[in-house]
Design a protein around this motif. Structure first.
Motif, PDB file in Angstrom:
ATOM      1  N   LEU A   1       0.828  -1.204   0.000  1.00  0.00           N
ATOM      2  CA  LEU A   1       0.000   0.000   0.000  1.00  0.00           C
ATOM      3  C   LEU A   1       0.864   1.256   0.000  1.00  0.00           C
ATOM      4  O   LEU A   1       0.574   2.232  -0.702  1.00  0.00           O
ATOM      5  N   ARG A   2       1.940   1.222   0.764  1.00  0.00           N
ATOM      6  CA  ARG A   2       2.815   2.400   0.823  1.00  0.00           C
ATOM      7  C   ARG A   2       3.553   2.604  -0.499  1.00  0.00           C
ATOM      8  O   ARG A   2       3.833   3.741  -0.895  1.00  0.00           O
ATOM      9  N   SER A   3       3.840   1.518  -1.204  1.00  0.00           N
ATOM     10  CA  SER A   3       4.534   1.645  -2.491  1.00  0.00           C
ATOM     11  C   SER A   3       3.655   2.307  -3.543  1.00  0.00           C
ATOM     12  O   SER A   3       4.161   2.791  -4.560  1.00  0.00           O
ATOM     13  N   LEU A   4       2.352   2.329  -3.308  1.00  0.00           N
ATOM     14  CA  LEU A   4       1.417   2.918  -4.271  1.00  0.00           C
ATOM     15  C   LEU A   4       1.183   4.406  -4.024  1.00  0.00           C
ATOM     16  O   LEU A   4       0.460   5.046  -4.789  1.00  0.00           O
ATOM     17  N   LEU A   5       1.775   4.951  -2.972  1.00  0.00           N
ATOM     18  CA  LEU A   5       1.590   6.368  -2.672  1.00  0.00           C
ATOM     19  C   LEU A   5       2.380   7.231  -3.651  1.00  0.00           C
ATOM     20  O   LEU A   5       3.451   6.840  -4.126  1.00  0.00           O
ATOM     21  N   PRO A   6       1.869   8.429  -3.941  1.00  0.00           N
ATOM     22  CA  PRO A   6       2.689   9.386  -4.709  1.00  0.00           C
ATOM     23  C   PRO A   6       3.954   9.711  -3.932  1.00  0.00           C
ATOM     24  O   PRO A   6       3.988   9.629  -2.695  1.00  0.00           O
ATOM     25  N   ASP A   7       4.990  10.073  -4.639  1.00  0.00           N
ATOM     26  CA  ASP A   7       6.242  10.445  -3.974  1.00  0.00           C
ATOM     27  C   ASP A   7       6.017  11.659  -3.084  1.00  0.00           C
ATOM     28  O   ASP A   7       5.382  12.638  -3.486  1.00  0.00           O
TER      29      ASP A   7
ATOM     30  N   ASP B   1       7.392  14.948  -1.022  1.00  0.00           N
ATOM     31  CA  ASP B   1       8.470  15.895  -1.269  1.00  0.00           C
ATOM     32  C   ASP B   1       9.495  15.827  -0.136  1.00  0.00           C
ATOM     33  O   ASP B   1       9.326  15.101   0.852  1.00  0.00           O
ATOM     34  N   ALA B   2      10.567  16.589  -0.273  1.00  0.00           N
ATOM     35  CA  ALA B   2      11.681  16.514   0.677  1.00  0.00           C
ATOM     36  C   ALA B   2      11.255  16.888   2.085  1.00  0.00           C
ATOM     37  O   ALA B   2      11.726  16.298   3.068  1.00  0.00           O
ATOM     38  N   LEU B   3      10.366  17.870   2.203  1.00  0.00           N
ATOM     39  CA  LEU B   3       9.936  18.300   3.531  1.00  0.00           C
ATOM     40  C   LEU B   3       9.212  17.184   4.277  1.00  0.00           C
ATOM     41  O   LEU B   3       9.555  16.873   5.423  1.00  0.00           O
ATOM     42  N   LEU B   4       8.233  16.571   3.641  1.00  0.00           N
ATOM     43  CA  LEU B   4       7.509  15.495   4.309  1.00  0.00           C
ATOM     44  C   LEU B   4       8.432  14.316   4.613  1.00  0.00           C
ATOM     45  O   LEU B   4       8.336  13.697   5.682  1.00  0.00           O
ATOM     46  N   HIS B   5       9.326  14.009   3.681  1.00  0.00           N
ATOM     47  CA  HIS B   5      10.282  12.924   3.924  1.00  0.00           C
ATOM     48  C   HIS B   5      11.152  13.236   5.134  1.00  0.00           C
ATOM     49  O   HIS B   5      11.358  12.377   6.014  1.00  0.00           O
TER      50      HIS B   5
ATOM     51  N   GLN C   1      -2.028  10.771   3.058  1.00  0.00           N
ATOM     52  CA  GLN C   1      -2.606  10.811   1.719  1.00  0.00           C
ATOM     53  C   GLN C   1      -4.133  10.774   1.784  1.00  0.00           C
ATOM     54  O   GLN C   1      -4.822  11.472   1.018  1.00  0.00           O
ATOM     55  N   LEU C   2      -4.681   9.975   2.704  1.00  0.00           N
ATOM     56  CA  LEU C   2      -6.133   9.911   2.873  1.00  0.00           C
ATOM     57  C   LEU C   2      -6.673  11.266   3.319  1.00  0.00           C
ATOM     58  O   LEU C   2      -7.699  11.743   2.798  1.00  0.00           O
ATOM     59  N   LEU C   3      -6.015  11.908   4.268  1.00  0.00           N
ATOM     60  CA  LEU C   3      -6.448  13.239   4.725  1.00  0.00           C
ATOM     61  C   LEU C   3      -6.429  14.235   3.570  1.00  0.00           C
ATOM     62  O   LEU C   3      -7.356  15.035   3.398  1.00  0.00           O
ATOM     63  N   ASN C   4      -5.352  14.198   2.795  1.00  0.00           N
ATOM     64  CA  ASN C   4      -5.241  15.100   1.655  1.00  0.00           C
ATOM     65  C   ASN C   4      -6.376  14.865   0.663  1.00  0.00           C
ATOM     66  O   ASN C   4      -6.973  15.816   0.135  1.00  0.00           O
ATOM     67  N   LEU C   5      -6.703  13.606   0.420  1.00  0.00           N
ATOM     68  CA  LEU C   5      -7.782  13.262  -0.504  1.00  0.00           C
ATOM     69  C   LEU C   5      -9.134  13.739   0.019  1.00  0.00           C
ATOM     70  O   LEU C   5      -9.929  14.327  -0.723  1.00  0.00           O
ATOM     71  N   LEU C   6      -9.409  13.495   1.302  1.00  0.00           N
ATOM     72  CA  LEU C   6     -10.699  13.881   1.875  1.00  0.00           C
ATOM     73  C   LEU C   6     -10.887  15.397   1.842  1.00  0.00           C
ATOM     74  O   LEU C   6     -11.973  15.891   1.509  1.00  0.00           O
ATOM     75  N   VAL C   7      -9.832  16.134   2.166  1.00  0.00           N
ATOM     76  CA  VAL C   7      -9.927  17.597   2.134  1.00  0.00           C
ATOM     77  C   VAL C   7     -10.082  18.085   0.696  1.00  0.00           C
ATOM     78  O   VAL C   7     -10.839  19.022   0.420  1.00  0.00           O
TER      79      VAL C   7
END
Length: 216
Positions: free
Chosen positions: A13-19, A21-25, A45-51
């Motif tokens: 599931l994690r491999s399917l996430l968009p990359d 950016d450097a800050l989040l990493h 990613q789910l939070l970003n999608l829901l918002v």
């Protein structure tokens, strides 16, 4: 990673996430090295999608930590008048979060309040159409009760870590001091079934996410 899902499934599931950016990493690395609890990337990613889908005007976040989840939500806000109010207990975490908001370029969308959420919530004047719970897990029943008074009809509450490493499933936990937290969370999940003004679903993602819709 948590013990709720099979490790191979979690990695897939994690491999399917968009990359990210450097800050989040960098925030993920910092959180791991310094034992700071932040949402898993797939929950971010789910939070970003829901918002992105709901485009709420007012978001309330209970539990900022270093601001990882806040940034995931803030980056999805498109309306110029939308904002996030986020509450964090620890002063040094507030400082870290503010710095991360600045790096992400989202500071103008966010108001961060330093304090105990149980006290802060009583003094909030706004109402909200999206609430994210990610604070003390044993306090979720109280937070839901308090948040219900601030939540608009046809709005969403998202609660993270509701499966608590799977301990709520069989009520087995590694330390006696976790007993109250685990039992309160189990009761919280059971009570969601019987709340007439809410419709809910538990998503086995990360450490378990509850989606709780406030009906008319």
């Amino acid at each position: 990673m948590k013990d709720v899902l099979d490790l191979d499934l979690q990695n897939f599931l994690r491999s399917l996430l968009p990359d990210r950016d450097a800050l989040l990493h960098d925030m993920e690395v910092f959180a791991n090295e310094n034992h700071v609890s932040i949402v898993d990337p797939e929950v971010g990613q789910l939070l970003n999608l829901l918002v992105t889908m709901l485009q709420p005007t007012n978001i309330l976040e209970i539990g900022t930590a270093i601001g990882y989840s806040t940034i995931c939500m803030a980056r999805a806000l498109q309306k110029p008048d939308s904002k996030i109010t986020t509450i964090e207990l620890l002063p040094h975490r507030v400082l870290s979060a503010r710095e991360n908001f600045k790096k992400a370029g989202v500071s103008e969308k966010i108001e961060i309040i330093n304090g105990d959420a149980k006290d802060v919530i009583h003094n909030l004047k706004d109402t909200y159409d999206f609430i994210f719970l990610d604070a003390a897990k044993g306090q979720y029943p109280l937070f839901l009760e308090l948040a219900d008074k601030l939540l608009k009809p046809n709005s969403l509450i998202v609660a993270d870590n509701v499966l608590i490493n799977g301990w709520v499933i069989d009520l087995k936990f590694p330390e006696r001091r976790k007993k109250t937290m685990v039992h309160r969370m189990r009761n919280f999940l059971e009570e969601l079934k019987n709340k007439d003004n809410f419709k809910s679903s538990i998503v086995p993602l990360g450490d378990g996410v509850a989606l709780i819709w406030r009906k008319e």
